[in-house]
Design an enzyme around this catalytic site. Structure first.
Site, mmCIF file in Angstrom:
data_model
loop_
_atom_site.group_PDB
_atom_site.id
_atom_site.type_symbol
_atom_site.label_atom_id
_atom_site.label_comp_id
_atom_site.label_asym_id
_atom_site.label_seq_id
_atom_site.Cartn_x
_atom_site.Cartn_y
_atom_site.Cartn_z
ATOM 1 N N LYS A 1 0.860 -1.203 0.000
ATOM 2 C CA LYS A 1 0.000 0.000 0.000
ATOM 3 C C LYS A 1 0.883 1.236 0.000
ATOM 4 C CE LYS A 1 0.984 1.291 4.384
ATOM 5 N NZ LYS A 1 1.770 2.488 4.676
ATOM 6 N N ASP B 1 -2.409 -1.547 10.313
ATOM 7 C CA ASP B 1 -2.645 -1.479 8.859
ATOM 8 C C ASP B 1 -3.306 -2.741 8.319
ATOM 9 O OD1 ASP B 1 -1.419 0.961 8.733
ATOM 10 O OD2 ASP B 1 0.463 0.219 7.872
ATOM 11 N N GLY C 1 4.581 -6.275 5.564
ATOM 12 C CA GLY C 1 4.301 -7.243 6.633
ATOM 13 C C GLY C 1 2.806 -7.311 6.927
ATOM 14 N N SER C 2 2.142 -6.161 6.882
ATOM 15 C CA SER C 2 0.694 -6.118 7.126
ATOM 16 C C SER C 2 -0.058 -6.832 6.011
ATOM 17 C CB SER C 2 0.211 -4.670 7.204
ATOM 18 O OG SER C 2 0.870 -3.991 8.247
HETATM 19 O O1 C5P Z 1 0.038 -1.203 14.784
HETATM 20 P P1 C5P Z 1 1.453 -1.467 14.423
HETATM 21 O O2 C5P Z 1 2.065 -2.564 15.230
HETATM 22 O O3 C5P Z 1 1.668 -1.661 12.942
HETATM 23 O O4 C5P Z 1 2.241 -0.126 14.769
HETATM 24 C C1 C5P Z 1 3.638 -0.073 14.912
HETATM 25 C C2 C5P Z 1 3.986 1.033 15.879
HETATM 26 O O5 C5P Z 1 3.669 2.306 15.295
HETATM 27 C C3 C5P Z 1 3.210 0.993 17.177
HETATM 28 O O6 C5P Z 1 3.858 0.211 18.130
HETATM 29 C C4 C5P Z 1 3.178 2.456 17.604
HETATM 30 O O7 C5P Z 1 4.387 2.800 18.229
HETATM 31 C C5 C5P Z 1 3.137 3.190 16.263
HETATM 32 N N1 C5P Z 1 1.769 3.574 15.886
HETATM 33 C C6 C5P Z 1 1.151 4.643 16.518
HETATM 34 N N2 C5P Z 1 -0.120 4.996 16.149
HETATM 35 C C7 C5P Z 1 -0.775 4.332 15.171
HETATM 36 C C8 C5P Z 1 -0.163 3.242 14.503
HETATM 37 C C9 C5P Z 1 1.119 2.899 14.887
HETATM 38 O O8 C5P Z 1 1.722 5.266 17.406
HETATM 39 N N3 C5P Z 1 -1.999 4.727 14.842
#
Ligand code: C5P
Length: 289
Positions: A10, A135, A101-102
């Site tokens: 994406k 994501d 990865g997502s």
């Molecule tokens: O959700 P995901 O594990 O992909 O996000 C990776 C990191 O990005 C989270 O641990 C967080 O630190 C940050 N993040 C965030 N706010 C979001 C999405 C991700 O702070 N809406």
């Protein structure tokens, strides 16, 4: 039995961060778009357990990989009758802002729902997806969509015209968590206008959309890696209608209306360190292969 799927990358056509939440995540407003650059995953029934293999020499094949975690989450909830062998052919650059990865995790949820005959609805899969990563719910359906909340609340949008996408990925990964940690929202932060972006996409008004394509996370990643700004300007000079960093970076993409111009930009963009890909917009995040 075997299921073979394509998991698409994406890009973020705009990304706004509204503030930090009590749960430590950030409140987002972002328009996500699937593109044809994709990994391939093959799921095969096997003896007990989850075995993951990948073409990428440095990717983890245990709980450190979202594919493994997605498979484990489904296995724990639904106790399937067989185990699974998963082959991941990696083409989407890793830690690059392209959601690779997502996408792989989303494909794993869909692939195992079929292979294990679990009968989960999209709503149920989206729920599991949200617990695995912000994501992943978008990647399950893909196409063009507005994502809010942590990124897990998805509102589908109409497709954009058939742009060509030139992607330049500098030769280093970026930690999304680190970019969010360093983000400082001030009164001077230039925020994109989500409603304006959504309206422009709904009306097919590209001249209205393009000036509003802003990614708030560029301010953080560009500071550490000034080459991002150089590549953005370079893609514009090569004829891109617009160029922007995707997600937390470091990939920069340019949108082109003509294939020849995009192909010429790909050739020119080889002067930058890193990798260059040519893709098109895609209407789905995961599809049979
Ligand atoms: O959700 P995901 O594990 O992909 O996000 C990776 C990191 O990005 C989270 O641990 C967080 O630190 C940050 N993040 C965030 N706010 C979001 C999405 C991700 O702070 N809406």
């Amino acid at each position: 039995m075997e299921v073979k799927l394509e998991a698409r990358a994406k890009i973020n056509l705009m990304l706004d961060v509204l503030g930090k939440r009590a749960d430590g995540y950030h409140e987002l407003s972002t328009v996500m778009q699937s593109i044809t650059l994709a990994d391939t995953l093959v799921f095969r029934s096997a003896g007990p357990g989850i075995v993951l293999r990948t073409s990428h020499p440095r990717l983890p094949v245990d709980k450190g990989n979202l594919v493994y975690r997605a498979a484990e989450a489904l296995a724990e909830m639904h106790e399937p009758l067989t185990g699974v062998e998963i082959w991941l052919d990696k083409r989407i650059p890793v830690a690059a802002g392209l959601g690779g990865g997502s996408a792989d995790a989303a494909a794993t949820l869909l692939g195992l729902n079929t292979l294990w005959n679990l009968g989960l609805t999209m709503a149920e899969l989206r729920q599991v997806a949200g617990t695995l990563g912000s994501d992943i719910p978008f990647c399950l359906s893909g196409g063009t969509a507005l994502a809010t909340g942590r990124g897990e609340i998805i509102r589908p949008l109409p497709a954009l015209p058939p742009y060509w996408v030139v992607l330049v990925t500098p030769p280093f990964g970026v930690s999304t968590a680190e970019v969010y940690r360093q983000l400082q929202l001030t009164a001077d932060t230039a925020h994109p206008q989500t409603e304006g972006v959504v309206r422009a996409i709904r009306q097919g008004d590209l001249s209205g959309l393009i000036p509003q394509m802003v990614n708030v996370l560029e301010t953080v990643t560009e500071k550490v890696h000034p080459e991002i700004r150089v590549i953005k300007a370079g893609l514009q000079a090569m004829g891109a209608a617009v160029s922007l960093m995707s997600g937390s970076g470091p990939t920069v993409f340019g949108l082109f209306t003509a294939r020849e111009k995009a192909a010429a930009a790909c050739r020119q963009a080889r002067k930058y360190a890193g990798t260059v890909h040519l893709a098109q917009l895609a209407a789905a995040g995961v599809s049979p292969r």
